[in-house]
Scaffold this motif. Structure first.
Motif, short mmCIF file in Angstrom:
data_model
loop_
_atom_site.label_atom_id
_atom_site.label_comp_id
_atom_site.label_asym_id
_atom_site.label_seq_id
_atom_site.Cartn_x
_atom_site.Cartn_y
_atom_site.Cartn_z
N PRO A 62 -6.27 -2.88 1.61
CA PRO A 62 -5.32 -1.75 1.72
C PRO A 62 -4.82 -1.30 0.55
CG PRO A 62 -4.44 -3.86 2.60
CD PRO A 62 -5.87 -4.03 2.38
N ILE A 63 -4.31 -2.32 -0.29
CA ILE A 63 -3.62 -1.69 -1.50
C ILE A 63 -4.61 -0.88 -2.45
CG2 ILE A 63 -3.00 -2.64 -3.81
CD1 ILE A 63 -1.68 -5.29 -2.31
N ALA A 110 -4.97 2.33 -0.70
CA ALA A 110 -3.75 3.21 -1.11
C ALA A 110 -3.79 3.86 -2.46
CB ALA A 110 -2.63 2.42 -0.57
N PRO A 129 0.70 -1.15 -0.04
CA PRO A 129 0.02 0.02 0.18
C PRO A 129 0.98 1.38 -0.01
CG PRO A 129 -0.84 -1.71 1.44
CD PRO A 129 0.51 -2.20 1.05
#
Length: 305
Positions: free
Chosen positions: A164-165, A168, A45
């Motif tokens: 989360p990736i 982000a 991320p």
């Protein structure tokens, strides 16, 4: 072609470090999972945020990306249809789709773009497309496949925000689109933490090779052959045909085909480990496509230069 060989040598050396770590069990039994979680939840991320935040989003609509992106969609669709036809399952097929079209644009694409094509920024369009579109969609499908049946409809729409990736990447898009300049003291931690993403993924891959059998000997050999064939042969061939049809210049065509000939990205294994599906298929696809991509890249560069 020393630049291509150098790029591969760096990757192989880091994978070898991971293999040694696995053989010696220096990190303990929980080591690979800790590295996987570190890459998935923290390092990747951070890498995606600062990469996208500092990128020019205008390159997404550049004409060469139509050829590269079109070839990605075609090979992924072929594997998806095969997975549906053979009833391999949604999660298994989704990871096989990534094996077929997700290129190693980060740790291998950047040095090859810099040394072979002469411009590291040429890898930015495909890297952004994978970061902003392909990976978030794939992770959403994997999340829904695992828990979708028991989730209310409203919660399914929020599934992309649970990765989360994806979060982000979207945050990076907002920063890039608004033109906001993040102060260096705030951005530098993302840069430093993100720098451990690629080595972590490569070492996890190396650790996973410990005790592995020769690729293609298990029940995954059919899907593996399909994924490797699509990634190694069909992907660059379709990119070449689309590039010709779009009238790309020779340098643009070379860049499109070279980037399409890159092997399967190692972070596909991170996703396989994270979701607990198709781990053997993904590991062997990364291994075989990486081994085959070196002669393919040398051939492509020799024919199109």
């Amino acid at each position: 072609m020393t630049s291509v060989v150098t790029g591969f040598a760096v990757i192989v050396s880091i994978i070898a470090v991971g293999y040694v770590l696995g053989r010696t069990e220096l990190l303990g039994p929980a080591g690979p999972m800790v590295l996987t979680r570190l890459a998935f939840w923290v390092a990747s991320p951070a890498l995606m945020f600062h990469t996208v935040a500092e990128a020019d989003l205008g390159v997404i609509v550049a004409e060469p990306l139509i050829a590269t992106g079109g070839s990605v969609v075609i090979v992924m669709a072929v594997f998806a249809v095969a997975g549906w036809w053979r009833r391999w399952g949604v999660s298994y097929s989704s990871l096989g789709v990534l094996c077929s079209g997700l290129v190693n644009a980060g740790n291998l694409g950047i040095p090859i773009a810099a040394y072979v094509l002469g411009d590291a920024t040429l890898v930015a369009p495909i890297l952004l497309m994978q970061t902003i579109v392909i990976v978030p969609v794939a992770l959403t499908v994997l999340d829904l496949a695992g828990r979708g049946a028991s989730m209310p409809v409203w919660q399914r729409f929020l599934t992309p925000l649970q990765s989360p990736i994806t979060v982000a990447s979207l945050a990076g898009v907002v920063v890039a689109a608004t033109g906001v300049t993040v102060p260096e003291p705030l951005m530098e931690p993302f840069v430093l933490v993100g720098a451990i993403s690629i080595p972590s993924v490569l070492m996890v891959f190396g650790i996973s090779l410990r005790g592995s059998s020769w690729p293609g000997r298990g029940p995954d050999r059919g899907p593996l052959a399909l994924a490797v064939g699509l990634k190694t042969v069909v992907h660059p061939a379709v990119a070449y045909l689309l590039g010709r049809a779009l009238g790309l210049s020779e340098p643009e065509l070379l860049a499109v085909v070279v980037l399409s000939a890159l092997p399967t990205a190692q972070n596909a294994l991170t996703f396989a480990l994270r979701y607990g599906h198709a781990q053997v298929l993904v590991r062997e696809a990364v291994l075989v496509t990486t081994a085959l991509s070196l002669p393919v890249l040398v051939l492509v560069a020799a024919l199109l230069r």
